[in-house]
Write an enzyme that holds these catalytic residues in place. Sequence first.
Site, PDB file in Angstrom:
ATOM      1  N   ASP A  35      13.851  40.529 -14.391  1.00  0.00           N
ATOM      2  CA  ASP A  35      12.604  39.997 -13.836  1.00  0.00           C
ATOM      3  C   ASP A  35      12.872  39.532 -12.402  1.00  0.00           C
ATOM      4  OD1 ASP A  35      10.447  38.491 -13.129  1.00  0.00           O
ATOM      5  OD2 ASP A  35      10.446  37.255 -14.949  1.00  0.00           O
ATOM      6  N   ARG A  83       7.274  44.473 -12.221  1.00  0.00           N
ATOM      7  CA  ARG A  83       8.031  45.631 -12.691  1.00  0.00           C
ATOM      8  C   ARG A  83       7.159  46.781 -13.198  1.00  0.00           C
ATOM      9  NH1 ARG A  83      11.498  42.065 -16.712  1.00  0.00           N
ATOM     10  NH2 ARG A  83       9.461  41.040 -16.709  1.00  0.00           N
ATOM     11  N   CYS A  99       5.577  44.972 -18.861  1.00  0.00           N
ATOM     12  CA  CYS A  99       6.456  43.837 -18.536  1.00  0.00           C
ATOM     13  C   CYS A  99       5.723  42.555 -18.928  1.00  0.00           C
ATOM     14  CB  CYS A  99       6.873  43.859 -17.071  1.00  0.00           C
ATOM     15  SG  CYS A  99       5.512  43.729 -15.889  1.00  0.00           S
TER      16      CYS A  99
HETATM   17  P1  4NP Z   1       6.677  40.967 -14.143  1.00  0.00           P
HETATM   18  O1  4NP Z   1       7.215  39.675 -13.356  1.00  0.00           O
HETATM   19  O2  4NP Z   1       6.743  40.620 -15.626  1.00  0.00           O
HETATM   20  O3  4NP Z   1       7.660  42.030 -13.767  1.00  0.00           O
HETATM   21  O4  4NP Z   1       5.277  41.226 -13.661  1.00  0.00           O
HETATM   22  C1  4NP Z   1       6.726  38.383 -13.525  1.00  0.00           C
HETATM   23  C2  4NP Z   1       5.553  38.004 -12.912  1.00  0.00           C
HETATM   24  C3  4NP Z   1       5.108  36.697 -13.043  1.00  0.00           C
HETATM   25  C4  4NP Z   1       5.832  35.792 -13.777  1.00  0.00           C
HETATM   26  C5  4NP Z   1       7.010  36.175 -14.387  1.00  0.00           C
HETATM   27  C6  4NP Z   1       7.453  37.480 -14.267  1.00  0.00           C
HETATM   28  N1  4NP Z   1       5.388  34.445 -13.873  1.00  0.00           N
HETATM   29  O5  4NP Z   1       6.123  33.612 -14.453  1.00  0.00           O
HETATM   30  O6  4NP Z   1       4.292  34.117 -13.383  1.00  0.00           O
END
Ligand code: 4NP
Length: 149
Positions: A120, A9, A3
């Site tokens: 997300d 995720r 991800c």
């Molecule tokens: P992930 O979710 O890609 O599922 O781990 C996110 C975690 C952090 C951020 C965005 C999505 N962020 O903008 O910091």
Amino acid sequence: MVCLGNICRSPLAQGILEDKINKKDLSFIEVDSAGTSSNHVSEHPDRRSIEVAQQNHIDISKQKARQIQIDDLREFNHILVMDQSNYKNVLQLCTDQQQKEKVSLICSYLKTETPTEVPDPYFGQKDGFKHVFDLLNKALDEFIAKELL
Ligand code: 4NP
């Protein structure tokens, strides 16, 4: 399992897949996760992901975020990404066609055509994490049936 941040995720996807393969005596299969960004490297998963996993008797609390490396595309047979943005970013790291063919949207394994992406959940509420868990759980059952059995 890939991800953006490797804190919401893909750690859940890793934990769910590890749990399923352990239960099916497929634990010789190596599962890992990573993010396309380096923003959260070395952090443990988001507490909301840890909680929804825990509610399903899966412990992801000891995972630590890392950024995807070019070697991952050589070493792993399947690279499952959560959304179109991850897909684009991972394809850009591929050095040949064989590597590109390893990359799939995890939702492409769902029997139904929708949704096409795992949303997300980072800026949303807790119920978003439950939705992500349920989607991943279904998609990974289909992935195992199609690719690992
Ligand atoms: P992930 O979710 O890609 O599922 O781990 C996110 C975690 C952090 C951020 C965005 C999505 N962020 O903008 O910091």
